[in-house]
Structures are given as C-alpha cells and as structure tokens.
Design a protein around this motif. Structure first.
Motif, short mmCIF file in Angstrom:
data_model
loop_
_atom_site.label_atom_id
_atom_site.label_comp_id
_atom_site.label_asym_id
_atom_site.label_seq_id
_atom_site.Cartn_x
_atom_site.Cartn_y
_atom_site.Cartn_z
N THR A 1 1.17 -15.29 5.97
CA THR A 1 1.80 -14.80 4.74
C THR A 1 3.27 -14.46 4.91
N ARG A 2 3.75 -14.54 6.14
CA ARG A 2 5.10 -14.06 6.44
C ARG A 2 6.19 -14.79 5.68
N GLU A 3 5.96 -16.08 5.44
CA GLU A 3 7.00 -16.90 4.81
C GLU A 3 7.31 -16.43 3.39
N HIS A 4 6.26 -16.00 2.68
CA HIS A 4 6.48 -15.66 1.27
C HIS A 4 6.37 -14.17 0.97
N THR A 5 5.99 -13.37 1.98
CA THR A 5 5.79 -11.94 1.73
C THR A 5 6.89 -11.16 2.44
N ARG A 6 7.43 -10.14 1.78
CA ARG A 6 8.44 -9.29 2.44
C ARG A 6 7.70 -8.24 3.25
N TYR A 7 7.71 -8.35 4.55
CA TYR A 7 7.07 -7.33 5.39
C TYR A 7 8.13 -6.33 5.85
N ALA A 8 7.84 -5.06 5.69
CA ALA A 8 8.73 -4.02 6.23
C ALA A 8 7.91 -3.20 7.21
N PHE A 9 8.06 -3.53 8.51
CA PHE A 9 7.33 -2.78 9.54
C PHE A 9 8.11 -1.51 9.86
N GLY A 10 7.37 -0.52 10.36
CA GLY A 10 8.01 0.75 10.72
C GLY A 10 8.42 1.54 9.49
N ARG A 11 7.79 1.25 8.36
CA ARG A 11 8.17 1.97 7.14
C ARG A 11 6.92 2.43 6.40
N ARG A 12 7.02 3.58 5.76
CA ARG A 12 5.89 4.04 4.95
C ARG A 12 6.37 4.64 3.63
N ILE A 13 5.45 4.72 2.72
CA ILE A 13 5.77 5.28 1.39
C ILE A 13 5.81 6.80 1.53
N SER A 14 6.86 7.42 0.94
CA SER A 14 6.84 8.88 0.99
C SER A 14 6.59 9.51 -0.37
N SER A 15 6.83 8.80 -1.45
CA SER A 15 6.45 9.37 -2.76
C SER A 15 6.14 8.27 -3.76
N ILE A 16 5.27 8.62 -4.70
CA ILE A 16 4.84 7.67 -5.74
C ILE A 16 4.89 8.39 -7.08
N GLU A 17 5.61 7.80 -8.03
CA GLU A 17 5.60 8.37 -9.39
C GLU A 17 5.42 7.23 -10.35
N GLN A 18 4.55 7.39 -11.32
CA GLN A 18 4.33 6.26 -12.21
C GLN A 18 4.38 6.64 -13.67
N ASP A 19 4.68 5.63 -14.50
CA ASP A 19 4.56 5.75 -15.96
C ASP A 19 3.74 4.54 -16.40
N PRO A 20 3.43 4.41 -17.67
CA PRO A 20 2.53 3.33 -18.06
C PRO A 20 3.05 1.93 -17.73
N ASP A 21 4.37 1.78 -17.53
CA ASP A 21 4.91 0.42 -17.31
C ASP A 21 5.20 0.08 -15.85
N GLY A 22 5.17 1.06 -14.96
CA GLY A 22 5.52 0.73 -13.57
C GLY A 22 5.41 1.94 -12.66
N VAL A 23 5.67 1.67 -11.36
CA VAL A 23 5.53 2.72 -10.35
C VAL A 23 6.84 2.82 -9.56
N ASP A 24 7.40 4.02 -9.50
CA ASP A 24 8.60 4.26 -8.69
C ASP A 24 8.16 4.81 -7.34
N VAL A 25 8.67 4.15 -6.29
CA VAL A 25 8.25 4.49 -4.94
C VAL A 25 9.47 4.81 -4.11
N THR A 26 9.38 5.85 -3.27
CA THR A 26 10.44 6.02 -2.26
C THR A 26 9.81 5.85 -0.88
N PHE A 27 10.63 5.36 0.04
CA PHE A 27 10.15 5.10 1.40
C PHE A 27 10.76 6.13 2.34
N ASP A 28 10.21 6.19 3.56
CA ASP A 28 10.64 7.23 4.49
C ASP A 28 12.04 6.99 5.04
N ASP A 29 12.63 5.80 4.78
CA ASP A 29 14.02 5.59 5.20
C ASP A 29 14.99 5.94 4.07
N GLY A 30 14.47 6.51 2.98
CA GLY A 30 15.33 6.94 1.87
C GLY A 30 15.48 5.88 0.79
#
Ligand code: FAD
Length: 386
Positions: free
Chosen positions: A109-138
């Motif tokens: 899947t590497r060719e078509h998928t953006r992999y970000a290793f060494g990273r994790r989600i630190s917050s999730i906020e959503q509304d009916p149309d989408g999800v806002d995410v922040t990662f641990d690198d800011g």
C-alpha cells in the motif's frame, strides 16, 4: 474521501488497500518509527478469510510467506518427546508470521498511501461534516473519516469514546513473543501456569512464544515481568530468557478482550483489535482483514453514518462468536496444573492416532472463522460474486 487511519499493524494497512481500491485518499499514522516486526504466526482459515484475501488481490502477496510449520514435539524438562501437537489441527489454511503479514500489507500500500511513522494523534474534534485532528508533532489536518486501527490499547478509542475501563476484559493470560538467534526444533514445553512454544518457520531464526497466567494484575509490560514469571523454569527456558533480554522485536501483552457498546461515534470508527480484540485463538487477524474489507465496501455508498452502522451490523455478531471461542484460551495455552498438562498431552496423543478427530477439531475452529454471511459487495473492477 480523505481518510485518516491510526495504526499500521494488520487492520490499518489492510484497510488502506481496500479504501484505495474504492478511490479514497488514505493517510496512516503509526506510533512506531517503522513497520513493527515481531509476533507469532497468525492464521487465515475457511472460505470467508480466504475469499476476502482472494477478492482483494492480497492472497498472492501473502501466500508466498506461508510458514508450513510442522507438528510440534511436546517435551518434558529433559527434552524428551512425550506427545505431538498436530500442526494441521491448529494452524488454519494459511499461516504466516504476523511480522511478515504486516510488512507485506504495508509494502503493498506504500505507493498510494501516505504513511507517517513515529507519529500519533493527540486530539480529535469533529462536526457533522468532518474531523479535525492534531498530531503529536504539532501538525494537524481535517479528514472526512478517522479510523482507529491502533490495536488493543487504541488511542483513538480513548480520544473519541473516552476511557471506559469496563470495555477491557483481561483473560488472565499473558503472552510474550520474540525472535531467538539460530534455528530450533519446533517444540512445546509446559509447566503449571506457564508454557513455551519455539518454532523456526522458513528455517530462519527461531521465534519463541511464552504464555503464563498470573492471578494478580501485572502493571507495566516489561521484560522483567516475563523473566520473573519464568524464574526457575526447566528445559531450555533460561536460554530463551537470555535471548529475550537481548531481543529487539519482543512483544508482550495481556490477552484481553475489548467489548464496546458501539464501534463508531460520528465520523470516527474503530477497526480490528481496537473495536473487538478477542485474544489468542479468536481469529483476530482474520477479523481485522475481513473488517477492513467490509468497512471499505460499505463506505462505497458515500453515506458515512449508514455505512458505519452497516459495517458494525455485519461484523459485530461475527466478532462476538470469535471472542466466545477465545475466552477459554488460557486453560489450553497455559494449563494450570500437572494434571491438566497430562490431560492435554493425552488429547494430543489421541488426535495423533485418530485423523477423524483431528479433522473434527479443525472443522470446529473453521466454523467460528466462517460464522458470518458477507453481503455481496462489488469489489472495484471485479464482477466475481463471493
Ligand atoms: C508487534 C506485535 C506483535 C503481535 N504479536 C501477536 C502474536 O504473537 N499473537 C497474537 O495473537 N497477536 C499478536 N499481536 C496482535 C495481533 O496483531 C492482532 O490481534 C490482530 O492481528 C489484529 O490486528 P490490528 O491491526 O487490529 O492490531 P495490531 O496488530 O496490534 O496493530 C495495531 C498497530 O497500531 C499501532 N499503534 C498503537 N497505538 C498507536 C497510536 N497511539 N498511534 C498510532 N499507532 C498506534 C501499533 O504500534 C500497531 O502497529 C501483535 C501485535 C503487535 C503490534
């Protein structure tokens, strides 16, 4: 859709594969710095697992990595064979090392998928149309859907559903898996409450799997816990503990089931162990791959809320059946007394002499793995009916 997946174990990359086939853009974040090696063999069994692997085009990629593990010699403390555990009854139709499977899925899947290793989600906020995410690198981003495929101790589950200690049901069995330099014979050795399996799939370095039961809760999943649990153990266990102390691919966790009253909240959904971990013998890997296929297929409608509801309606009874099967795993994997070990060995000897019993046992395990009727999804570009 723009879809964010947390976890690049088995469920995460399998989902990336299926979502890409349906035309979505996928980002996968994985907390480990690279695809995680390690783990014992996992198996696919029956027409549902193999049908999904075939239909999604994954089967030819996975099959070359089949382990073809032979029967295991059950030995006593002096290394004498006292019984034989017939591999065919336990290893399913296609057995691969978990680490190989994860690597193959990420590579596919590497060719078509953006992999970000060494990273994790630190917050999730959503509304009916989408999800806002922040990662641990800011950094951050907005996605149409967030999928928690981050395993038993899922961070997405914690962030989006809140902590619910009742959701985790420990089975009282601990498992540790690591590679051991050199080849070893395929062996099972047991003492009351602790068992060791060693095998050398593909004739490469051996893999050891240590199971043990403990009455008290173990805090901290460290090697020292495993070493303490096997203190004074016989056979070649001290050599294995030495290898564990130097291993860089060890995995250790308590077999735990995850039972939630819902698998999605708004535009955040859980997949694989994060949603329904079953523990050893519960088809966790097959469930992860089938779940990825079902989720991606349901999302093809474009109606996210009803797709998530249908995904759960298809997978929930299936996962519950597998969890039921795994609930008795501790008694089998680490028998508590000498008497129970002797009983288990007698059962293996009986199986060895009676092929119909072996077949019956394998059929019973396959019945759980096939306990779902998948809707007739259209795989993009294929007109074959599953
Ligand atoms: C290294 C390893 C070895 C294993 N070995 C065995 C084994 O020997 N026997 C067995 O029965 N099961 C094993 N398992 C569990 C088994 O892989 C799963 O039960 C099953 O395959 C379902 O896969 P999954 O993708 O849902 O979960 P997993 O395979 O556990 O994958 C989850 C992934 O999410 C990642 N992750 C966790 N937290 C975060 C976070 N906050 N942010 C981003 N990523 C995160 C993990 O690093 C992991 O790569 C192992 C899991 C791992 C990670």
């Amino acid at each position: 859709m723009d879809i964010l997946v947390s976890g690049a174990g088995i469920a995460g990359p399998a989902l990336a594969h299926c979502l890409h086939a349906h035309g979505h853009r996928v980002t996968v974040v994985e907390r480990a710095p690279a695809p995680r090696p390690g783990g014992w063999a996992v198996d696919f069994r029956g027409r549902v697992h193999l049908g999904v692997l075939e239909r999604t085009g994954l089967l030819p990629l996975v099959r070359p990595h089949a382990t073809r593990t032979g029967d295991l010699a059950v030995v006593d403390g002096a290394g004498r064979r006292v019984a034989t555990m017939p591999a065919a009854a336990f290893s399913g139709d296609l057995e691969v090392l978990r680490g190989d499977l994860s690597r193959v899925l990420v590579a596919a899947t590497r060719e078509h998928t953006r992999y970000a290793f060494g990273r994790r989600i630190s917050s999730i906020e959503q509304d009916p149309d989408g999800v806002d995410v922040t990662f641990d690198d800011g950094s951050g981003g907005r996605f149409d859907l967030v999928v928690g495929a981050d395993g038993l101790r899922s961070a997405v589950r914690r962030l989006a559903f809140g902590d619910d200690p009742g959701a985790l049901r420990p089975l009282g069995l601990f498992g540790c898996v690591f590679s051991v330099p050199g080849t070893w014979d395929d062996v099972l050795y047991s003492e009351p409450g602790r068992s060791v399996t060693v095998a050398s799939p593909h004739g490469r370095d051996a893999v050891a799997q240590l199971f043990f039961t403990l009455s008290q809760q173990v805090y901290g999943r460290e090697r020292a816990t495993v070493t303490a649990a096997f203190e004074g153990a016989g056979w070649r266990v001290p050599e294995l503990l030495d290898a564990l102390s130097r291993s860089d691919d060890w995995w250790f966790d308590e077999a735990t089931q995850v039972v939630l009253d819902r698998w999605s909240t708004g535009r955040v959904v859980l997949l694989g162990d994060a949603a329904h971990a079953a523990g050893p013998g519960g088809n966790g890997t097959g469930l992860a791959v089938v779940g990825a296929y079902v989720l991606a297929s349901e999302l093809a409608s474009g109606d996210v809320p009803s797709a998530l509801a249908r995904y759960e309606a298809v997978m929930r009874p299936y996962a519950a059946t597998c969890q039921k099967q795994a609930a008795g795993g501790a008694a089998f994997l680490a028998p508590a007394t000498d008497r129970q070990i002797a009983q288990r060995n007698r059962f293996f000897r009986l199986m060895g002499g009676l092929p119909p019993l072996r077949r019956l046992f394998a059929r019973m395990a396959t019945r759980t793995a096939t306990a779902v009727r998948l809707p007739d999804y259209q795989w993009p570009g294929s007109h074959v009916v599953a």
